[in-house]
Scaffold this motif. Structure first.
Motif, PDB file in Angstrom:
ATOM      1  N   ASP A   1      -7.297 -11.809 -29.364  1.00 44.82           N
ATOM      2  CA  ASP A   1      -6.341 -10.623 -29.212  1.00 44.82           C
ATOM      3  C   ASP A   1      -5.768 -10.425 -27.893  1.00 44.82           C
ATOM      4  O   ASP A   1      -6.695 -10.246 -26.976  1.00 44.82           O
TER       5      ASP A   1
ATOM      6  N   SER B   1      -5.908  -4.998 -26.184  1.00 42.85           N
ATOM      7  CA  SER B   1      -6.533  -4.000 -26.919  1.00 42.85           C
ATOM      8  C   SER B   1      -7.612  -3.259 -26.153  1.00 42.85           C
ATOM      9  O   SER B   1      -8.066  -3.681 -25.064  1.00 42.85           O
TER      10      SER B   1
ATOM     11  N   THR C   1       3.662  -7.170 -23.098  1.00 43.21           N
ATOM     12  CA  THR C   1       2.897  -7.243 -24.523  1.00 43.21           C
ATOM     13  C   THR C   1       3.680  -6.140 -25.198  1.00 43.21           C
ATOM     14  O   THR C   1       4.234  -4.739 -24.791  1.00 43.21           O
TER      15      THR C   1
ATOM     16  N   THR D   1      -0.951  -9.050 -30.103  1.00 42.58           N
ATOM     17  CA  THR D   1      -2.130  -8.021 -29.667  1.00 42.58           C
ATOM     18  C   THR D   1      -2.373  -7.023 -30.829  1.00 42.58           C
ATOM     19  O   THR D   1      -1.365  -6.513 -31.306  1.00 42.58           O
TER      20      THR D   1
END
Lengths: 474, 483
Positions: free
Chosen positions: B99, B102, B288, B382
């Motif tokens: 990921d 986060s 992102t 993401t």
């Protein structure tokens, strides 16, 4: 470091130029009544726009291959209308946390998706001066945009080469926002009065002056002393220094004659002379003083009494200013009113007995002068940008209808092809009928909304009572 | 370390597992005891379909890992005598998902109420303004945070965890999605400075325009201070002591080019803002989010910036939530961009067309990842703002809209590893890399596939609810039936 910023700006402008070229088109408008504004009215005249620039004005012009051909027989062509005071195409308007926020810029929150751009172009407007709100004495820097509807990159709607401008605000808005928080309790800061507003201005200019001097001293010392220490970097004072250097035009929200004169005196003390007073409902009282100072005015035609400080005005304001030699424009400050600025100009003409050219100049060449873009737009002349608005009926007639609008020779509005849904971007989740709140399509509609904006801002602040003044704008 | 707990739960719930050596059933009752000795820390998954990386598939092979590191992978591999062997017949092994950003594992701040007042809101203290770039996710990570397990259960073994907050909450860190304490989870490597366009509450900087200005201010003043410090370090004689504060110091490595700025954008204008700052100041940036960044594909491709796209998709508008896919498609196809209703009496016709446009707009969001793939942008993904249960449903929607399975897998593995300079440790199933693996009973992007096991640094975890079916659709149906 200043050079870095300048180089960056130049780079930005260069990119913008390339982009506008890519949009440019060839158009031949035939057999129109042409309202040049600076050179009278021409009957049965053709206008040829090549690569987005007005190339020829005359009769019997021939269209180059591939050019768009517009038969304007019986129609009126005027320069694209310029709105010197708008809040469309912005994703936020007020950084209301500080009485001085010279460092923020509408350049950073320009929103090309804003439907307000299309709606304005439907009223013949091709250029808008999109401004910071009036919460702060010295608000943010403004942005001059072209209504290149359909562009999606904020850089693609900037008016390449337009001078930098900045928003100032006098009177009730900044005193309410900063000086009267929590009924004078915790959090209230200068300015609470008009005296305070002047003090905030003088402090900001004084700090900017010292900052400029400190850098000048450093730059002089650094040439001989490699261990010279540069002053603390300050984005806010960088901009104040640029105002003092004459690189940024001031556009000041103002109403009362006394505060208008006050600001000319403050500016006089700091050698700054490029100023346009916005709203300026009492400017007619000091029109000779403004003319002498060289200040400009951008006003409403017949709108006042929406709060105490603007209790007193007259529909003759624009005409009186103009007759006294003040460069005067009519602005909208509204995403609704900007669609009929030609009508607002006509009202000032009706009250003040202005000529057609004088009335039209207030929504074309005069706002162009106030924004420093008069060499590019504001009249129909060879060499100027191909920004034109075509009307059925004279634009100063109550019966006029805008039918076609071109920016850089590109058609951005066509009444014949005006579908229900002209948005560039659509919120995929919002309820149909609730688009105003979507982030990318959000418009600042009106000064009412500007106040509402501030209200919601303060509602988010824990320790503050709501200012009560919002009722005066309703 | 290889825990008994994992082994035993594996034996109990997964019929496909055959453990050599056998397990005493009485130990099951003691599964929560930390004192049970480790039987072995070597595992071999035999005869499985091994997707080593995007378009790198062994139809039948074996992967062996010891102490959390892959020691062998291939068609014919010697299985060590002490290995726990998992029969991989009918199973597929993937590299664990990464990921790219986060807050997973970072507790929500306890006091979400009204922010404290300050004497001068135009000049608040840094922490009140949401500016704490000196903070680190490493000190805030909570290994028991429930979201970690949720994200792990859908295949994520590594997370770039960013601290929570406003404009500059602090430095992010790479972390494993499991560990008994935060030290076990934290991975060496890049700790980018997390930056987002979230204004402070009631104090400067409140709006995106002020955030832009504040970032420039901090960066340029940090630049000045860094030069002063260098000058002072060389020879302090005659110089005033350079000013110090933790915020500007945290910017030094960014200015020096030694630390990336990890910027979160959740609408298209923020993408432009982030790129403006990067271009103007010249720092290293990882972009992102990019939700709605459909029109920015070419600009992003031209910039060469590293990118991690959001796994979020916009909710269906309310009118569409109850409709089935074919009726949605029918409405979408009916959209006419030239519709011009003549009178207010046609408002229903106009509304229907606007709704069709809305579906069309949503379809663009769903197809965005495919656009970035076609533009040749090697993006990661993401999960910021996405609930773990929606991840696979959203991925399937994107794949249906044209995203290739290879690109989806690359985004979740090799591309994310490359984004953070960790390709030498993770992102694929190769000898020498960390044993971060997912074991499924089918193609990981198929709706009827289940994740059977997730290995995080060699430790097995078993999702309790293994189905990757579309949970949000289930939820929507449940909520509809409740009405």
């Amino acid at each position: 470091m200043n050079n870095t910023i300048r180089l960056f700006l130049i780079a930005l402008l260069t990119v913008g130029f390339l982009t506008s070229d890519a949009h440019a088109q060839d158009v031949l408008v035939r057999n129109a009544t042409v309202l040049t504004v600076t050179n009278g009215t021409l009957q049965n005249t053709d206008i040829l726009i090549r690569d987005g620039i007005i190339a020829q004005i005359g009769s019997g012009l021939r269209a180059p291959r591939g050019a768009e051909d517009v038969d304007a027989t019986g129609k009126f062509v005027m320069p694209g209308i310029i709105d010197a005071h708008a809040h469309i195409a912005l994703s936020s308007v007020n950084e209301g946390t500080s009485p001085v926020t010279a460092e923020v810029s509408m350049e950073d929150v320009t929103n090309p998706y804003s439907l307000g751009i299309y709606r304005a172009s439907a009223g013949g407007v091709t250029v808008s001066h999109i401004m910071h709100g009036s919460a702060n004495v010295i608000g943010g820097q403004n942005e001059t945009i072209k209504h290149r509807w359909g562009a999606t990159d904020p850089d693609d709607i900037r008016f390449d080469g337009a001078p930098r401008t900045i928003k100032f605000a006098l009177g009730e808005n900044p005193t309410r926002v900063h000086g009267r928080r929590a009924s004078g309790g915790s959090g209230a800061i200068v300015p609470a009065t008009r005296m305070g507003v002047e003090q905030v201005l003088r402090s900001a200019f004084e700090n900017g002056k010292r900052y400029m001097e400190a850098w000048d001293a450093y730059n002089a010392e650094a040439s001989t002393n490699p261990r010279a220490v540069p002053p603390v970097w300050n984005e806010r004072l960088e901009v104040m220094a640029d105002i003092l250097r004459g690189e940024i035009l001031i556009h000041c929200h103002s109403y009362r004659a006394d505060e208008i004169v006050m600001l000319t005196r403050v500016l006089g003390d700091y050698g700054v002379d490029r100023i346009t007073f916005q709203h300026a409902n009492e400017a007619f009282k000091v029109a000779p003083e403004l003319a002498e100072f060289g200040a400009h005015a951008s006003v409403f035609s017949d709108w006042w009494s929406y709060k105490f400080e603007v209790y007193y005005s007259t529909s003759y304001n624009a005409a009186i200013l103009m007759r006294n030699g003040v460069v005067t424009s009519i602005n909208s400050d509204s995403a609704e009113l900007n669609r009929h600025l030609y009508h607002e100009a006509a009202k000032s003409q009706r009250y003040g007995g202005l000529t057609d050219d004088e009335a039209l100049s207030m929504i074309t060449i005069n706002p162009a002068i106030q924004l420093g873009i008069q060499d590019r737009v504001g009249s129909i002349e060879i060499g100027k940008d191909g920004d034109i608005a075509i009307f059925e009926g004279h634009p100063l007639s109550i019966y006029t209808i805008p039918v076609l609008t071109y920016v850089d020779g590109v058609k951005v509005f066509d009444r014949e092809n005006d579908a229900d849904d002209m948005r560039v971007d659509v919120d995929p989740s919002a309820e149909v009928g609730q688009y105003e709140g979507q982030v990318t399509g959000r418009d600042h509609m009106h000064s009412h909304e500007e106040v509402a904006d501030l209200m919601s801002f303060f509602q988010s602040v824990a320790d503050v009572d709501l200012p009560h003044a919002h009722t005066v704008n309703d | 370390m290889y825990s008994f707990r994992g082994i035993l739960r594996g034996a109990a719930f997964c019929a496909a597992l055959v453990w050599l050596g056998g397990m005493p059933h009485e130990a099951y009752a003691q599964k929560n005891s930390p004192d049970i000795p480790v039987v072995s820390n070597v595992v071999a998954i035999e005869n499985a379909r091994i997707v080593q990386g995007p378009a790198r598939v062994l139809q039948s092979g074996t992967v062996v890992f010891r102490d959390g590191v892959i020691t062998a992978v291939g068609r014919r591999v010697d299985v060590p005598y002490d290995a726990h062997v998992i029969d991989g017949d009918s199973l597929t092994v993937y590299a664990g998902f990464i990921d790219a950003l986060s807050h997973t594992g970072i507790p929500e701040p306890r006091n979400q109420g009204q922010p404290e007042s300050v004497p001068d809101r135009s000049n608040p203290p840094f922490d009140r303004a949401g500016i704490t770039p000196e903070a680190s996710a490493r000190t805030a990570l909570d290994p028991d945070h429930g979201d970690l397990e949720k994200l792990r259960n859908v295949g994520f073994t590594t997370i770039m965890v960013a601290p929570r907050g406003r404009m500059l909450p602090g430095q992010a860190t790479m972390a494993l999605s499991a560990g008994t304490n935060s030290s076990e989870m934290i991975l060496q490597g890049m700790q980018p400075m997390f930056f987002q366009f979230t204004g402070a509450q009631g104090v400067y900087p409140g709006t995106p325009m002020a955030i832009m200005s504040k970032f420039r201010q901090l960066y340029r003043e940090a630049d000045r201070r860094m030069r002063l410090e260098a000058m002072y370090a060389e020879d302090p004689s005659g110089l005033a002591r350079p000013p110090y504060d933790a915020v500007h110091e945290a910017f030094f490595p960014v200015v020096a080019g030694d630390r990336h700025v990890l910027v979160w954008t959740d609408e298209v204008l923020e993408i432009h803002r982030a790129m403006t700052l990067q271009e103007e100041l010249g720092f290293s940036m990882i972009l992102t989010g990019l939700e709605g960044g459909i029109d920015t594909v070419d600009k992003v491709a031209g910039s060469g910036l590293p990118v991690a796209l959001t796994l979020d998709l916009p909710d269906q508008p309310r009118f569409a939530a109850k409709l089935k896919a074919d009726s949605l498609q029918h409405i979408l196809d009916s959209y006419d961009d030239e519709t011009r209703t003549a009178t207010f009496r046609d408002v229903e016709a106009e509304k229907e067309n606007l709704e069709a446009r809305q579906l069309w707009s949503r379809s663009r969001y769903v197809g965005m990842a495919a656009l970035y793939e076609n533009a040749g942008i090697p993006f990661a993904f993401t999960t910021m703002g996405v609930s773990a249960g929606d991840v696979h449903g959203n991925l399937r929607e994107m794949i249906e809209a044209g995203l290739s399975r290879e690109a989806a897998l690359a985004a979740l593995t090799v591309n994310a590893a490359a984004l953070f300079g960790a390709s030498d440790r993770m992102g694929s199933i190769d000898t020498g890399k960390m044993a971060n693996l997912i074991v499924t009973d089918g193609d990981v992007f198929d709706e009827d596939t289940s994740i059977k096991m997730v290995f995080v640094a060699g430790q097995m975890h078993e999702p309790s609810n293994t189905s990757l079916g579309n949970r949000s659709r289930d939820r929507a149906e449940a909520s509809t039936s409740n009405q």
